[in-house]
Design a protein around this motif. Sequence first.
Motif, PDB file in Angstrom:
ATOM      1  N   SER A 292       0.829  -1.212   0.000  1.00  0.00           N
ATOM      2  CA  SER A 292       0.000   0.000   0.000  1.00  0.00           C
ATOM      3  C   SER A 292       0.862   1.260   0.000  1.00  0.00           C
ATOM      4  O   SER A 292       0.580   2.213  -0.734  1.00  0.00           O
ATOM      5  CB  SER A 292      -0.942   0.001   1.205  1.00  0.00           C
ATOM      6  N   ALA A 293       1.910   1.262   0.807  1.00  0.00           N
ATOM      7  CA  ALA A 293       2.820   2.419   0.861  1.00  0.00           C
ATOM      8  C   ALA A 293       3.551   2.587  -0.472  1.00  0.00           C
ATOM      9  O   ALA A 293       3.723   3.714  -0.959  1.00  0.00           O
ATOM     10  CB  ALA A 293       3.813   2.258   2.009  1.00  0.00           C
ATOM     11  N   ILE A 294       3.977   1.481  -1.057  1.00  0.00           N
ATOM     12  CA  ILE A 294       4.649   1.535  -2.359  1.00  0.00           C
ATOM     13  C   ILE A 294       3.701   2.084  -3.415  1.00  0.00           C
ATOM     14  O   ILE A 294       4.079   2.954  -4.205  1.00  0.00           O
ATOM     15  CB  ILE A 294       5.197   0.139  -2.742  1.00  0.00           C
ATOM     16  N   VAL A 295       2.469   1.604  -3.437  1.00  0.00           N
ATOM     17  CA  VAL A 295       1.481   2.085  -4.411  1.00  0.00           C
ATOM     18  C   VAL A 295       1.255   3.582  -4.247  1.00  0.00           C
ATOM     19  O   VAL A 295       1.223   4.323  -5.237  1.00  0.00           O
ATOM     20  CB  VAL A 295       0.153   1.300  -4.302  1.00  0.00           C
ATOM     21  N   ASP A 296       1.116   4.036  -3.018  1.00  0.00           N
ATOM     22  CA  ASP A 296       0.907   5.478  -2.792  1.00  0.00           C
ATOM     23  C   ASP A 296       2.068   6.291  -3.360  1.00  0.00           C
ATOM     24  O   ASP A 296       1.861   7.335  -3.987  1.00  0.00           O
ATOM     25  CB  ASP A 296       0.721   5.774  -1.304  1.00  0.00           C
ATOM     26  N   ASP A 297       3.285   5.808  -3.162  1.00  0.00           N
ATOM     27  CA  ASP A 297       4.442   6.538  -3.664  1.00  0.00           C
ATOM     28  C   ASP A 297       4.580   6.433  -5.183  1.00  0.00           C
ATOM     29  O   ASP A 297       5.044   7.374  -5.829  1.00  0.00           O
ATOM     30  CB  ASP A 297       5.715   6.059  -2.956  1.00  0.00           C
TER      31      ASP A 297
ATOM     32  N   MET B 113       7.806   3.493 -20.352  1.00  0.00           N
ATOM     33  CA  MET B 113       9.133   3.478 -19.731  1.00  0.00           C
ATOM     34  C   MET B 113       9.230   4.489 -18.579  1.00  0.00           C
ATOM     35  O   MET B 113       9.866   4.206 -17.561  1.00  0.00           O
ATOM     36  CB  MET B 113      10.226   3.735 -20.774  1.00  0.00           C
ATOM     37  N   HIS B 114       8.574   5.628 -18.716  1.00  0.00           N
ATOM     38  CA  HIS B 114       8.543   6.589 -17.605  1.00  0.00           C
ATOM     39  C   HIS B 114       7.823   5.986 -16.395  1.00  0.00           C
ATOM     40  O   HIS B 114       8.265   6.170 -15.256  1.00  0.00           O
ATOM     41  CB  HIS B 114       7.853   7.892 -18.028  1.00  0.00           C
ATOM     42  N   ALA B 115       6.739   5.274 -16.646  1.00  0.00           N
ATOM     43  CA  ALA B 115       6.013   4.635 -15.550  1.00  0.00           C
ATOM     44  C   ALA B 115       6.886   3.579 -14.871  1.00  0.00           C
ATOM     45  O   ALA B 115       6.922   3.492 -13.639  1.00  0.00           O
ATOM     46  CB  ALA B 115       4.716   4.014 -16.062  1.00  0.00           C
ATOM     47  N   ILE B 116       7.615   2.806 -15.669  1.00  0.00           N
ATOM     48  CA  ILE B 116       8.518   1.804 -15.094  1.00  0.00           C
ATOM     49  C   ILE B 116       9.607   2.481 -14.263  1.00  0.00           C
ATOM     50  O   ILE B 116       9.933   2.019 -13.169  1.00  0.00           O
ATOM     51  CB  ILE B 116       9.136   0.919 -16.197  1.00  0.00           C
ATOM     52  N   ASP B 117      10.164   3.564 -14.768  1.00  0.00           N
ATOM     53  CA  ASP B 117      11.178   4.289 -13.991  1.00  0.00           C
ATOM     54  C   ASP B 117      10.621   4.734 -12.646  1.00  0.00           C
ATOM     55  O   ASP B 117      11.299   4.613 -11.619  1.00  0.00           O
ATOM     56  CB  ASP B 117      11.687   5.507 -14.768  1.00  0.00           C
ATOM     57  N   ASP B 118       9.391   5.247 -12.648  1.00  0.00           N
ATOM     58  CA  ASP B 118       8.764   5.657 -11.389  1.00  0.00           C
ATOM     59  C   ASP B 118       8.629   4.473 -10.436  1.00  0.00           C
ATOM     60  O   ASP B 118       8.888   4.589  -9.230  1.00  0.00           O
ATOM     61  CB  ASP B 118       7.371   6.260 -11.638  1.00  0.00           C
ATOM     62  N   ILE B 119       8.211   3.329 -10.974  1.00  0.00           N
ATOM     63  CA  ILE B 119       8.044   2.132 -10.143  1.00  0.00           C
ATOM     64  C   ILE B 119       9.386   1.704  -9.552  1.00  0.00           C
ATOM     65  O   ILE B 119       9.496   1.458  -8.349  1.00  0.00           O
ATOM     66  CB  ILE B 119       7.408   0.990 -10.968  1.00  0.00           C
TER      67      ILE B 119
ATOM     68  N   GLU C 234      13.285   1.442  -4.971  1.00  0.00           N
ATOM     69  CA  GLU C 234      14.583   1.837  -4.405  1.00  0.00           C
ATOM     70  C   GLU C 234      14.368   2.677  -3.140  1.00  0.00           C
ATOM     71  O   GLU C 234      15.013   2.452  -2.113  1.00  0.00           O
ATOM     72  CB  GLU C 234      15.386   2.624  -5.448  1.00  0.00           C
ATOM     73  N   LYS C 235      13.448   3.625  -3.210  1.00  0.00           N
ATOM     74  CA  LYS C 235      13.137   4.484  -2.063  1.00  0.00           C
ATOM     75  C   LYS C 235      12.689   3.651  -0.859  1.00  0.00           C
ATOM     76  O   LYS C 235      13.010   3.985   0.280  1.00  0.00           O
ATOM     77  CB  LYS C 235      12.031   5.474  -2.466  1.00  0.00           C
ATOM     78  N   HIS C 236      11.955   2.576  -1.136  1.00  0.00           N
ATOM     79  CA  HIS C 236      11.457   1.709  -0.070  1.00  0.00           C
ATOM     80  C   HIS C 236      12.466   0.623   0.313  1.00  0.00           C
ATOM     81  O   HIS C 236      12.132  -0.285   1.075  1.00  0.00           O
ATOM     82  CB  HIS C 236      10.121   1.079  -0.476  1.00  0.00           C
ATOM     83  N   GLN C 237      13.674   0.732  -0.222  1.00  0.00           N
ATOM     84  CA  GLN C 237      14.772  -0.183   0.092  1.00  0.00           C
ATOM     85  C   GLN C 237      14.413  -1.649  -0.171  1.00  0.00           C
ATOM     86  O   GLN C 237      14.762  -2.546   0.604  1.00  0.00           O
ATOM     87  CB  GLN C 237      15.253   0.022   1.528  1.00  0.00           C
ATOM     88  N   VAL C 238      13.714  -1.862  -1.288  1.00  0.00           N
ATOM     89  CA  VAL C 238      13.375  -3.218  -1.707  1.00  0.00           C
ATOM     90  C   VAL C 238      14.643  -3.875  -2.243  1.00  0.00           C
ATOM     91  O   VAL C 238      15.434  -3.243  -2.944  1.00  0.00           O
ATOM     92  CB  VAL C 238      12.254  -3.175  -2.783  1.00  0.00           C
ATOM     93  N   ASP C 239      14.850  -5.127  -1.896  1.00  0.00           N
ATOM     94  CA  ASP C 239      16.068  -5.838  -2.297  1.00  0.00           C
ATOM     95  C   ASP C 239      16.130  -6.020  -3.820  1.00  0.00           C
ATOM     96  O   ASP C 239      15.115  -5.947  -4.515  1.00  0.00           O
ATOM     97  CB  ASP C 239      16.150  -7.194  -1.589  1.00  0.00           C
TER      98      ASP C 239
END
Length: 128
Positions: A20-25, A91-97, A102-107
């Motif tokens: 949910s936090a990832i989706v919001d961001d 590609m812009h949407a993928i970059d945002d994802i 990365e911001k959420h420190q996902v491995d």
Amino acid sequence: MEATNQNSLYKRLGETKGISAIVDDIIEAHMNNPAIKARFLPLKDNSEHFAVTRQHLINFIITGSGGPQNYTGKNMTDAHRGMNINEKEYMHAIDDIMNTLEKHQVDEQSKKDVLAIVYSLKDTMIGV
């Protein structure tokens, strides 16, 4: 209900709370991205539609990552029909994802898994 695998992408993304936090961001990143924000800013004008769209995205990711939620929204082709999304916007949407992960420190492996899923959906979103 089937038990969720401890190593599932759902678990690695932080389960429902983390997703949910990832989706919001991700949504926030899309709304601030000059290349694609025109597609997302109208959601701000309709809070009910925004809430439904946000929840569908959360449920879609939970379901697709091995979580317990059942996605009941449209398939990707129907959800994006008439938008005529081009390769550059995609590609812009993928970059945002990816930047959000990365911001959420996902491995790294989880980021690769998400990227593989997103790319597998490419043909269901571009030019429909």
